[in-house]
Design an enzyme around this catalytic site. Structure first.
Site, mmCIF file in Angstrom:
data_model
loop_
_atom_site.group_PDB
_atom_site.id
_atom_site.type_symbol
_atom_site.label_atom_id
_atom_site.label_comp_id
_atom_site.label_asym_id
_atom_site.label_seq_id
_atom_site.Cartn_x
_atom_site.Cartn_y
_atom_site.Cartn_z
ATOM 1 N N GLY A 35 103.298 79.003 -30.466
ATOM 2 C CA GLY A 35 104.104 77.800 -30.294
ATOM 3 C C GLY A 35 105.577 78.152 -30.441
ATOM 4 N N ARG A 36 106.369 77.181 -30.851
ATOM 5 C CA ARG A 36 107.808 77.405 -30.910
ATOM 6 C C ARG A 36 108.192 78.460 -31.944
ATOM 7 N NH1 ARG A 36 110.499 71.714 -31.482
ATOM 8 N NH2 ARG A 36 112.380 72.959 -31.228
ATOM 9 N N ILE A 37 107.536 78.445 -33.118
ATOM 10 C CA ILE A 37 107.834 79.452 -34.135
ATOM 11 C C ILE A 37 107.334 80.814 -33.674
ATOM 12 C CG2 ILE A 37 107.341 80.208 -36.491
ATOM 13 C CD1 ILE A 37 107.285 77.242 -37.302
ATOM 14 N N ARG A 74 95.516 78.593 -28.470
ATOM 15 C CA ARG A 74 94.452 77.721 -27.985
ATOM 16 C C ARG A 74 94.427 77.696 -26.465
ATOM 17 N NH1 ARG A 74 94.235 71.733 -30.325
ATOM 18 N NH2 ARG A 74 93.957 72.968 -32.227
ATOM 19 N N ALA A 117 102.589 80.609 -42.116
ATOM 20 C CA ALA A 117 102.046 79.346 -41.589
ATOM 21 C C ALA A 117 101.467 78.511 -42.731
ATOM 22 C CB ALA A 117 101.004 79.638 -40.521
ATOM 23 N N ARG A 118 100.189 78.682 -43.022
ATOM 24 C CA ARG A 118 99.527 77.996 -44.131
ATOM 25 C C ARG A 118 98.600 78.983 -44.819
ATOM 26 N NH1 ARG A 118 103.054 75.060 -44.015
ATOM 27 N NH2 ARG A 118 103.135 72.783 -43.771
ATOM 28 N N GLU A 156 98.126 77.478 -53.387
ATOM 29 C CA GLU A 156 99.526 77.349 -53.777
ATOM 30 C C GLU A 156 99.741 76.187 -54.761
ATOM 31 O OE1 GLU A 156 103.434 76.446 -51.080
ATOM 32 O OE2 GLU A 156 102.021 77.937 -50.334
ATOM 33 N N HIS A 197 107.044 80.431 -50.768
ATOM 34 C CA HIS A 197 107.120 79.401 -49.735
ATOM 35 C C HIS A 197 108.578 79.038 -49.423
ATOM 36 C CE1 HIS A 197 104.612 75.934 -47.834
ATOM 37 N NE2 HIS A 197 105.640 76.244 -47.066
ATOM 38 N N ILE A 198 109.314 80.033 -48.925
ATOM 39 C CA ILE A 198 110.740 79.834 -48.645
ATOM 40 C C ILE A 198 111.045 79.875 -47.148
ATOM 41 C CG2 ILE A 198 111.444 80.765 -50.885
ATOM 42 C CD1 ILE A 198 112.196 83.393 -49.400
ATOM 43 N N GLY A 199 110.019 79.633 -46.326
ATOM 44 C CA GLY A 199 110.197 79.730 -44.881
ATOM 45 C C GLY A 199 111.359 78.929 -44.341
#
Length: 323
Positions: free
Chosen positions: A159-161, A181, A241-242, A271, A289-291
């Site tokens: 995707g965009r990221i 996908r 991502a997650r 987390e 988690h500093i994205g």
């Protein structure tokens, strides 16, 4: 007759700069915490008569919380991910949910690429060892990394990221594979010189793997023991991502046994808890988690979340509506 201001409950004490535009309208009353953040109990107390919940990406907005918001009309989530919100329940209550995808793209991609370069050249590992007397070996064949130039990068989620990561990787001289996908159009593939492959091919051929896919039922534990078994032993994996996309226990085992070369993590399965085995390993780089944790990104996310709210109450389409 004076129009009543719409009440917005902001669950975290964010910088005021990002809220200047919505305050200038004089149509909204913003309720901020005096301390760092409202507790769950405080949210339950204050949400009863508010029109908007401006929720953080790490706040669990479940059915119980939603039921407390008797006048709640919109949940404006501060973040691109919305797995923290019970979307189906919100929809059943005719509550609109929005998110902030645009401001997170570049900072998240920037961090992913920084983590990849860190792993490649063992920067954090060498930094830590230099601080311990006698822990560092100096020499021509010591502390060797793998580098990025000429290496194969597999991007899961283009995707965009993912595309922003690909842009940086292309400039660094990497070969780009991706799994999505749906396959991208030819023009986009040519732009990034990216080749669409199956997940199995990506796992088997990539020397670096970057995860940028959303967390869904299909992607939960997408990377587990079986997936690690398909990878090259010199692979480095980066997750911005997650956390639950990777089964963290299996990751710790793969790193400890050198089944894979390394990993860099910005997100974690449980987390803020981190699987204890990871903390003692040299071949993993971890950040909390500093994205999107830049000053400009935080302000832009606030502005975006507020723009979603303002458009909603004007009867216009929000910038980014989830439901």
């Amino acid at each position: 007759m004076k129009m009543m201001k719409k009440k917005i409950l902001v669950t975290y004490k964010l910088p005021a700069e990002g809220f200047s535009k919505i305050l200038e309208t004089n149509n909204f009353e913003l309720i901020f915490p005096k301390e760092k953040a409202f507790s769950r109990e405080e949210i339950f107390d204050k949400i009863k008569d508010v029109d908007v919940l401006l929720s953080m990406f790490n706040l669990k907005v479940d059915a119980e919380m939603i039921d407390q918001g008797k006048q709640l009309k919109i949940i404006s989530n501060f973040g691109v991910g919305f797995n923290n919100i019970d979307i189906k329940y919100a929809e059943s209550k005719n509550i609109v949910v929005t998110n902030t995808p645009d401001p997170v793209v570049e900072p998240t991609a920037e961090l992913a690429f920084a983590l990849m370069a860190n792993l490649a050249r063992r920067i954090s590992e060498c930094d830590k060892k230099l601080r311990i007397p006698g822990a560092t070996r100096w020499g021509v064949l010591e502390n060797l990394g793998n580098g990025l130039y000429g290496k194969r990068l597999g991007i899961i989620g283009m995707g965009r990221i993912g595309q922003s990561i690909a842009k940086r990787a292309l400039a660094a001289g990497m070969t780009i594979f991706y799994n999505n996908r749906h396959q991208l159009d030819k023009a986009t593939e040519e732009k990034f010189n990216a080749q669409y492959v199956t997940l199995e091919e990506l796992l088997a051929e990539s020397e670096y793997i970057s995860i940028s896919t959303p967390l869904t039922e299909e992607t939960h534990h997408l990377i587990d023991k079986d997936a690690f078994a398909k990878m090259r032993r010199d692979v480095n994996i980066i997750n911005t991502a997650r956390g639950a996309i990777i089964k963290e226990k299996d990751l710790a085992e793969a790193l400890a046994t050198k089944r894979i070369a390394g990993a860099a993590m910005d997100v974690y399965e449980f987390e803020p808890q981190i699987t204890e085995e990871l903390l003692s390993l040299d071949n993993v780089v971890m950040v909390p988690h500093i994205g999107t944790a830049t000053i400009s990104a935080r302000n832009e996310m606030s502005e975006y979340a507020c723009e979603n709210i303002m458009r909603f109450f004007k009867g216009e389409k929000p910038l980014s509506r989830v439901i």
